[in-house]
Design a protein around this motif. Sequence first.
Motif, PDB file in Angstrom:
ATOM      1  N   SER A 130      24.792  57.773  60.899  1.00  0.00           N
ATOM      2  CA  SER A 130      24.327  57.015  59.737  1.00  0.00           C
ATOM      3  C   SER A 130      23.023  56.563  58.640  1.00  0.00           C
ATOM      4  N   GLY A 131      23.882  56.076  58.013  1.00  0.00           N
ATOM      5  CA  GLY A 131      22.625  55.673  56.849  1.00  0.00           C
ATOM      6  C   GLY A 131      22.795  54.408  56.187  1.00  0.00           C
ATOM      7  N   VAL A 132      22.221  54.929  54.802  1.00  0.00           N
ATOM      8  CA  VAL A 132      22.946  53.841  53.469  1.00  0.00           C
ATOM      9  C   VAL A 132      22.715  54.916  52.396  1.00  0.00           C
ATOM     10  N   ASP A 142      19.426  56.691  59.574  1.00  0.00           N
ATOM     11  CA  ASP A 142      18.564  56.897  60.066  1.00  0.00           C
ATOM     12  C   ASP A 142      19.030  57.821  62.130  1.00  0.00           C
ATOM     13  N   VAL A 192      19.253  57.424  52.842  1.00  0.00           N
ATOM     14  CA  VAL A 192      18.834  57.823  54.044  1.00  0.00           C
ATOM     15  C   VAL A 192      19.342  56.830  55.387  1.00  0.00           C
ATOM     16  N   GLU A 249      23.519  50.204  46.769  1.00  0.00           N
ATOM     17  CA  GLU A 249      23.204  50.532  48.428  1.00  0.00           C
ATOM     18  C   GLU A 249      24.517  50.175  49.259  1.00  0.00           C
ATOM     19  N   ASN A 256      26.217  51.145  53.607  1.00  0.00           N
ATOM     20  CA  ASN A 256      26.489  51.807  54.318  1.00  0.00           C
ATOM     21  C   ASN A 256      28.015  52.786  53.982  1.00  0.00           C
ATOM     22  N   TYR A 257      27.038  53.638  55.169  1.00  0.00           N
ATOM     23  CA  TYR A 257      27.864  54.703  55.799  1.00  0.00           C
ATOM     24  C   TYR A 257      28.166  55.363  57.605  1.00  0.00           C
TER      25      TYR A 257
END
Lengths: 155, 155, 155
Positions: free
Chosen positions: B119-121, B143, B141, B100, B102-103
């Motif tokens: 933002s999310g993963v 946010d 996924v 995983e 984050n981005y």
Amino acid sequence: MNQYRERIQDLLADYAWHLDNDKLEQWTELFTEDARYEILPRDNVDRGFSLALMACRNQAMLRDRVLALRVANEYNVHYDRHVIGIPKFLSVKESEVYFEANYVVIQTDQHGNSKVFSSGVYKDRVVLENGQLRIKEKKVVIDTFCVPTLIATPL
Amino acid sequence: MNQYRERIQDLLADYAWHLDNDKLEQWTELFTEDARYEILPRDNVDRGFSLALMACRNQAMLRDRVLALRVANEYNVHYDRHVIGIPKFLSVKESEVYFEANYVVIQTDQHGNSKVFSSGVYKDRVVLENGQLRIKEKKVVIDTFCVPTLIATPL
Amino acid sequence: MNQYRERIQDLLADYAWHLDNDKLEQWTELFTEDARYEILPRDNVDRGFSLALMACRNQAMLRDRVLALRVANEYNVHYDRHVIGIPKFLSVKESEVYFEANYVVIQTDQHGNSKVFSSGVYKDRVVLENGQLRIKEKKVVIDTFCVPTLIATPL
């Protein structure tokens, strides 16, 4: 030659992963029992003051704080997302590594709006303990001292 | 020991580079032919639902989608910039790596104003295929489910 | 096989560290004496123009610019925080490495408010000079051409 480079990348990824997945109890286990964890505003640090916004002198205090978050405190529901930059290694010894790494936390509210919640730098001392790399000291120096909401969850 | 670490860094850098340079056709080639690509809102995932905002069940569907972007869809002109965090390796096997990362995507409009767009993963399964590391499954996924504009280009 | 990967990570970490700690004089030493440093708006680059917002043709010009910042220019007080993404290696030779890396700069004003100040990409050529990796050419292509305040400090 820095033999800890990859393990420190893994530690930083672990750190962000535990916080962003709300695994705060396991997050405390990334620290040594005698670890210091402090959040300091940058302007304070630059002027030589060291008044912390939050200070825990050992892992037990960190666990207490997480427990308080779970049972007592009320705070706005949000999602955090940590993006951590490339670590800058300042001292690499067999017994201890000192490095700094910029971070930005994007926070998303209940309505799905995301914004920069906090930017700053981690100043970390890590040590090997029973073959595991753990945080012995972490100073979170935050640029964003005018936080729009209380800092409830750890940075 | 994770022998794929560096190749996965390269894959993530490639991923961002193709999207941010609008090389969407070549971007699809980072996936296996039978790859799944899904965009899921975080609150859905947390509550055990799996209703995707976008779902492609193979590379051909991804290529179709890119073609639609090229010839049919109208959307606001913008620049994307992906900054991807350090990957957290959850399972490393000879045959498949699950990690995983984050981005955050910063989007810039026609007037040159930049802001946090998403933002999310990334939750990625990657495999070796003819000596190349390719994405077999990618769950994005997010946010930021209250997207200010439609998600037109891939995340 | 890229034998410069780790040293380039260190160089990027150094680069951000010097800028964010206001060590601009030492920052210039990350460049070769004959280095080019340019800041270019992305829409210009995409249309084949190359009109730079800032252009220094050697290290001496960079040092002059830093000196001007120190003694002459007035600008709003702020803190910068660079978060640099995973480098995409486009050409790796013994004598020179060319790579690109996305960046985002979060800027914090005097009141402690943080926001996205600039996003874009570094296009860097680095060389070995007396055993040190140094920047021979750096093009900072900025998405955020409508900068809310003048670009005073380097990106």
